[in-house]
Scaffold this motif. Structure first.
Motif, short mmCIF file in Angstrom:
data_model
loop_
_atom_site.label_atom_id
_atom_site.label_comp_id
_atom_site.label_asym_id
_atom_site.label_seq_id
_atom_site.Cartn_x
_atom_site.Cartn_y
_atom_site.Cartn_z
N PHE A 1 -9.74 18.92 1.05
CA PHE A 1 -9.03 18.03 0.13
C PHE A 1 -7.58 17.75 0.56
CE2 PHE A 1 -11.66 20.29 -3.41
CZ PHE A 1 -12.81 19.70 -2.93
N GLU A 2 -7.14 18.30 1.69
CA GLU A 2 -5.71 18.32 1.99
C GLU A 2 -5.29 17.42 3.15
OE1 GLU A 2 -3.80 19.83 -0.08
OE2 GLU A 2 -5.50 20.67 -1.20
N ARG A 3 -6.06 16.38 3.44
CA ARG A 3 -5.68 15.49 4.55
C ARG A 3 -4.58 14.51 4.16
NH1 ARG A 3 -11.44 13.42 7.08
NH2 ARG A 3 -12.52 15.45 7.09
N GLY A 4 -4.29 14.39 2.89
CA GLY A 4 -3.32 13.43 2.42
C GLY A 4 -3.90 12.06 2.14
N SER B 1 5.13 5.11 -5.08
CA SER B 1 5.97 4.62 -3.98
C SER B 1 6.18 5.67 -2.89
CB SER B 1 7.32 4.16 -4.52
OG SER B 1 7.98 5.22 -5.20
N ARG B 2 6.32 6.95 -3.27
CA ARG B 2 6.54 7.98 -2.25
C ARG B 2 5.32 8.15 -1.36
NH1 ARG B 2 9.13 10.53 -6.59
NH2 ARG B 2 7.29 11.81 -7.04
N ARG B 3 4.13 8.06 -1.95
CA ARG B 3 2.92 8.17 -1.14
C ARG B 3 2.77 6.94 -0.25
NH1 ARG B 3 -2.15 10.83 -0.93
NH2 ARG B 3 -1.50 12.28 -2.54
N ILE B 4 3.09 5.76 -0.76
CA ILE B 4 2.97 4.54 0.04
C ILE B 4 3.86 4.61 1.26
CG2 ILE B 4 3.50 2.07 0.04
CD1 ILE B 4 2.45 2.04 -2.86
N GLU B 5 5.06 5.14 1.11
CA GLU B 5 5.97 5.28 2.25
C GLU B 5 5.39 6.17 3.33
OE1 GLU B 5 9.53 6.66 0.42
OE2 GLU B 5 9.96 4.73 -0.56
N GLN B 6 4.56 7.13 2.93
CA GLN B 6 3.93 8.01 3.91
C GLN B 6 2.89 7.27 4.76
OE1 GLN B 6 2.32 11.29 1.63
NE2 GLN B 6 4.32 11.87 0.82
N PHE C 1 -10.11 7.27 3.20
CA PHE C 1 -11.15 8.23 3.51
C PHE C 1 -10.71 9.37 4.42
CE2 PHE C 1 -13.32 4.18 2.75
CZ PHE C 1 -14.18 4.55 1.73
N GLY C 2 -9.55 9.26 5.06
CA GLY C 2 -9.13 10.28 6.00
C GLY C 2 -9.90 10.25 7.29
N LEU C 3 -10.56 9.13 7.61
CA LEU C 3 -11.37 9.01 8.81
C LEU C 3 -10.55 8.42 9.95
CD1 LEU C 3 -14.64 7.58 7.21
CD2 LEU C 3 -14.33 9.88 8.14
N GLU C 4 -10.46 9.14 11.04
CA GLU C 4 -9.69 8.66 12.19
C GLU C 4 -10.55 8.57 13.44
OE1 GLU C 4 -5.87 10.47 12.70
OE2 GLU C 4 -5.68 10.90 10.58
N GLY C 5 -11.85 8.64 13.29
CA GLY C 5 -12.76 8.56 14.43
C GLY C 5 -14.08 9.21 14.07
N GLY D 1 -9.41 12.73 -0.71
CA GLY D 1 -9.07 14.13 -0.95
C GLY D 1 -8.38 14.33 -2.28
N MET D 2 -7.48 13.40 -2.63
CA MET D 2 -6.79 13.50 -3.91
C MET D 2 -7.78 13.39 -5.07
SD MET D 2 -4.16 10.82 -5.61
CE MET D 2 -5.57 9.96 -6.31
N LEU D 3 -8.73 12.47 -4.95
CA LEU D 3 -9.70 12.29 -6.03
C LEU D 3 -10.68 13.47 -6.11
CD1 LEU D 3 -10.53 8.49 -5.65
CD2 LEU D 3 -9.09 9.57 -7.37
N LEU D 4 -11.03 14.05 -4.98
CA LEU D 4 -11.92 15.20 -4.98
C LEU D 4 -11.29 16.42 -5.65
CD1 LEU D 4 -13.50 14.91 -1.42
CD2 LEU D 4 -14.74 14.80 -3.59
N SER D 5 -9.98 16.53 -5.55
CA SER D 5 -9.29 17.67 -6.16
C SER D 5 -8.87 17.40 -7.60
CB SER D 5 -8.06 18.05 -5.33
OG SER D 5 -7.13 16.97 -5.32
N ALA D 6 -9.00 16.16 -8.05
CA ALA D 6 -8.57 15.79 -9.39
C ALA D 6 -9.65 16.15 -10.42
CB ALA D 6 -8.26 14.30 -9.46
#
Length: 447
Positions: free
Chosen positions: A225-228, A110-115, A156-160, A232-237
């Motif tokens: 791995f740190e874009r949020g 839930s905390r991540r979803i709020e982000q 994916f952290g893709l914004e463009g 990134g989370m899976l790559l660091s797991a």
């Protein structure tokens, strides 16, 4: 002495006719079977096999509390394997499934979803920025663009950039192709007459796979791995033994998130818009609640306790139109559901659509009455729009969050009216959406 039967009553139609009806008009098929045979019946869906359908809450309790070693959900989803891959969470069984679900779980806390709130808001306002009075818009298409932008950024952290643009274009073209819905997917692969369609399916999917793996390998190479984002989370797991997720596993899990997220929430929002405009008093009550949240309601207000009617509208929409009408499990051993001893190799199906239309559970089950969710609570075997048990949709909280925020933002800014006199359920890639995508006319802009 209680009589125990191996299977519920069979539908007295040839398998070909049952399969055709399941592909073209599944709601009508399910309703007619219940009317003739009751709350448990058996379908013969040809190449998909024998389906024992259940909708009574106690039968669903039997199914969703069963030993995962006896009921295999991955085998029930096998039609998705060519699309999602063998490593998809939806295809895995028992311990491998538990392991992958633990790995993905933090992404949907839930905390991540709020982000993601600001992201959902920005994606929605971008999609609405060109709406003008007198314009006709296709709600399904607009909402899918919102969902895809949320996916590309949150997953994916893709914004463009070129890869994001091509991935967006190809995903939309691929998943909007009417040939590639769940009702047709098994037929395309096995029917020689459709070999060119199957080849086109594979070519489209291969290019999407290439783009996904390019992004995975780029991010892994530069250790970004740190874009949020979820990638990134899976790559660091790592697994319990310290091993990282392999590229093939990442591809399948990412594709699963794309496919299950692209049109599901968009379809739910489209159905909500349809029903709200069919029930003007319900829509007026929602507009009144939204006005109380201010001219620019924040995502937290729309998704939180300050908007109980908005939440009830979403819940009632998902009752009438659950994301998928059934969830399937393949029996690995004889399995008892109420008065039936289901033999191995049969698909046991919890029919969510029929469970949500039981008059014994929901008064006036075909009516759109959000207030029912403010009047009482329902058990997870009565109301289950995202499935149940250990296989319940991992993205449930994010889907509901996005649905509330997007719907609240649209209705805070615009008044619309339906264009088409009649709307019927129509198969898309993984959902049953309003026919024509739900065309609506923009009547008024709130400033």
């Amino acid at each position: 002495m209680q009589t125990v039967s191996p299977l519920p009553p069979r539908v007295e139609l040839p398998a070909v006719q049952q399969s055709l009806q399941w592909r073209a008009r599944p709601y009508e098929l399910l309703r007619s079977c219940r009317e003739r045979l009751g709350e448990a019946f058996t379908l013969d869906l040809g190449s998909h096999g024998t389906y024992a359908m259940f909708s009574h809450p106690e039968a669903l309790r039997d199914i969703f509390t069963a030993d995962p070693a006896v009921l295999h959900a991955g085998e029930g989803n096998v039609v998705l394997k060519p699309l999602l891959g063998a490593h998809s969470l939806l295809l895995l069984e028992e311990k491998p499934h538990q392991r992958e679900r633990r790995m993905l779980g933090p992404a949907f806390h839930s905390r991540r979803i709020e982000q993601y709130g600001a992201l959902v808001r920005e994606a929605t306002l971008t999609a609405l920025q060109d709406w003008r009075p007198g314009q006709t818009v296709v709600i399904q298409d607009v909402m899918q663009r919102v969902s895809l932008r949320v996916i590309l950024t949150a997953v994916f952290g893709l914004e463009g950039g070129a890869r994001a643009e091509e991935l967006s274009t190809r995903i939309q073209a691929f998943l909007n192709d009417s040939k590639f819905n769940l009702g047709n997917l098994g037929q395309l692969r096995g029917d020689g007459l459709q070999s060119e369609a199957w080849a086109a399916f594979q070519r489209s999917l291969e290019r999407i796979d290439t783009l996904l793996l390019e992004e995975v390998r780029h991010r892994r190479a530069v250790r970004d791995f740190e874009r949020g984002d979820i990638l990134g989370m899976l790559l660091s797991a790592t697994y319990e033994d310290g091993a990282p997720l392999e590229d093939a596993v990442l591809r399948d899990e990412l594709m699963t998130l794309v496919v299950t997220g692209y049109e599901t929430t968009a379809t739910a929002i489209a159905w909500a818009m349809h029903w709200l405009h069919a029930y003007p008093a319900t829509l007026a009550r929602l507009r009144e609640e939204l006005r109380g949240l201010g001219a620019e309601p924040a995502p937290a207000a729309l998704a939180g306790s300050a908007a109980p009617w908005l939440k009830a509208v979403c819940q009632e929409t998902l009752r009438l139109h659950p994301i998928i009408p059934v969830v399937a499990r393949r029996t690995q051993a004889t399995f008892r559901v109420r008065d039936f001893e289901i033999p191995p190799g049969v698909t046991v199906a919890a029919c969510i659509y029929l469970a949500h239309h039981r008059p014994e559970t929901f008064a006036a089950p075909d009516a759109f009455r959000p207030e029912r969710f403010l009047e009482r609570a329902y058990s997870p075997f009565e109301y289950l729009p995202f499935g149940g048990g250990v296989r319940r949709c991992i993205g449930m909280a994010l889907a509901l969050y996005e649905m509330k925020v997007v719907l609240g933002l649209v209705l805070s800014r615009f008044e619309l009216s339906p264009v088409d006199a009649q709307v019927r359920p129509q198969r898309r890639a993984v959902t049953l959406a309003p026919s024509g995508g739900l065309r609506m006319r923009v009547e008024r802009l709130h400033t």
